[in-house]
Design a protein around this motif. Sequence first.
Motif, PDB file in Angstrom:
ATOM      1  N   ALA A  15       4.826   2.571  22.868  1.00 54.66           N
ATOM      2  CA  ALA A  15       4.457   3.864  23.459  1.00 54.66           C
ATOM      3  C   ALA A  15       5.690   4.725  23.706  1.00 54.66           C
ATOM      4  N   VAL A  16       6.748   4.132  24.228  1.00 52.43           N
ATOM      5  CA  VAL A  16       7.980   4.889  24.487  1.00 52.43           C
ATOM      6  C   VAL A  16       8.605   5.346  23.171  1.00 52.43           C
ATOM      7  N   ASN A  17       8.518   4.524  22.135  1.00 53.28           N
ATOM      8  CA  ASN A  17       9.055   4.926  20.844  1.00 53.28           C
ATOM      9  C   ASN A  17       8.290   6.098  20.241  1.00 53.28           C
ATOM     10  N   MET A  28      14.142   6.630  33.984  1.00 57.15           N
ATOM     11  CA  MET A  28      13.561   5.310  33.762  1.00 57.15           C
ATOM     12  C   MET A  28      14.142   4.776  32.453  1.00 57.15           C
ATOM     13  N   LEU A  29      14.754   3.615  32.511  1.00 55.24           N
ATOM     14  CA  LEU A  29      15.359   2.998  31.336  1.00 55.24           C
ATOM     15  C   LEU A  29      14.428   1.940  30.774  1.00 55.24           C
ATOM     16  N   VAL A  30      14.378   1.851  29.456  1.00 56.87           N
ATOM     17  CA  VAL A  30      13.589   0.828  28.764  1.00 56.87           C
ATOM     18  C   VAL A  30      14.493   0.225  27.689  1.00 56.87           C
ATOM     19  N   TYR A  31      14.621  -1.093  27.705  1.00 59.87           N
ATOM     20  CA  TYR A  31      15.423  -1.771  26.686  1.00 59.87           C
ATOM     21  C   TYR A  31      14.791  -3.110  26.363  1.00 59.87           C
ATOM     22  N   THR A  32      15.294  -3.771  25.320  1.00 62.37           N
ATOM     23  CA  THR A  32      14.746  -5.067  24.923  1.00 62.37           C
ATOM     24  C   THR A  32      15.805  -6.153  25.052  1.00 62.37           C
ATOM     25  N   MET A  33      15.299  -7.341  25.285  1.00 64.55           N
ATOM     26  CA  MET A  33      16.108  -8.561  25.297  1.00 64.55           C
ATOM     27  C   MET A  33      15.432  -9.519  24.328  1.00 64.55           C
ATOM     28  N   GLY A  34      16.099  -9.843  23.275  1.00 59.35           N
ATOM     29  CA  GLY A  34      15.491 -10.786  22.345  1.00 59.35           C
ATOM     30  C   GLY A  34      14.214 -10.236  21.753  1.00 59.35           C
ATOM     31  N   ARG A  35      13.442 -11.101  21.223  1.00 57.54           N
ATOM     32  CA  ARG A  35      12.236 -10.709  20.511  1.00 57.54           C
ATOM     33  C   ARG A  35      11.115 -10.338  21.488  1.00 57.54           C
ATOM     34  N   ASP A  36      10.657  -9.121  21.438  1.00 56.02           N
ATOM     35  CA  ASP A  36       9.502  -8.634  22.205  1.00 56.02           C
ATOM     36  C   ASP A  36       9.636  -8.791  23.716  1.00 56.02           C
ATOM     37  N   ARG A  37      10.828  -8.864  24.245  1.00 61.65           N
ATOM     38  CA  ARG A  37      11.015  -8.954  25.693  1.00 61.65           C
ATOM     39  C   ARG A  37      11.500  -7.597  26.173  1.00 61.65           C
ATOM     40  N   VAL A  38      10.585  -6.850  26.747  1.00 64.00           N
ATOM     41  CA  VAL A  38      10.860  -5.479  27.158  1.00 64.00           C
ATOM     42  C   VAL A  38      11.190  -5.463  28.644  1.00 64.00           C
TER      43      VAL A  38
END
Length: 183
Positions: free
Chosen positions: A38-40, A153-163
């Motif tokens: 959604a953010v993308n 509001m920050l949104v980032y990922t850690m590893g596979r599919d970890r938002v």
Amino acid sequence: MNASIIDRRTFLIGVGAAALPSSAQAFGLSAGPDLLGAVNGLSGAREGSGPLVRILFAPWCQFARKLYIESRGFTSVLSFVWMPFSGGLDEAKAASEALLMTGDPGVLRGIFSGVRYADGIGTPLCDQQDRHLNGRVASIVARDIGRAVVSPMLVYTMGRDRVRVVPGAIRSGEFSEIARIAS
């Protein structure tokens, strides 16, 4: 007798905390992968290099300005996409429209240094951005972290599919933590 019960509870809590995996100590709140999708769907201006951090912000927000200043030291290790929304203010709509029309991170310097953008211009890109943010993004944020969308509001990922979601401004030490764990 009561002291031993308290000691046992304290011990059990401590053991439980020690058993948590290191990912449980990641910076921010956990969210589902559909939030990332959604953010993308939002637009913005990209700068930097490295793992991607999406930043939702309102141009009028003093905390977003502070976040922008703090982020300057991290553009060599993190990429940022600054995704504006108006929060319903005409001046913010004009500033958001300027950024969305150009996609130029240089416009951010103007926004955060107090440059005023002409009110009353058409803002179709900003209006579309606000609709998407207030619809799909806001509903997923509320579901996943139990809060409304805030600026910043920050949104980032850690590893596979970890938002991960970070509502509110952060300090440079916290940017260092994101740079360490983001993917």
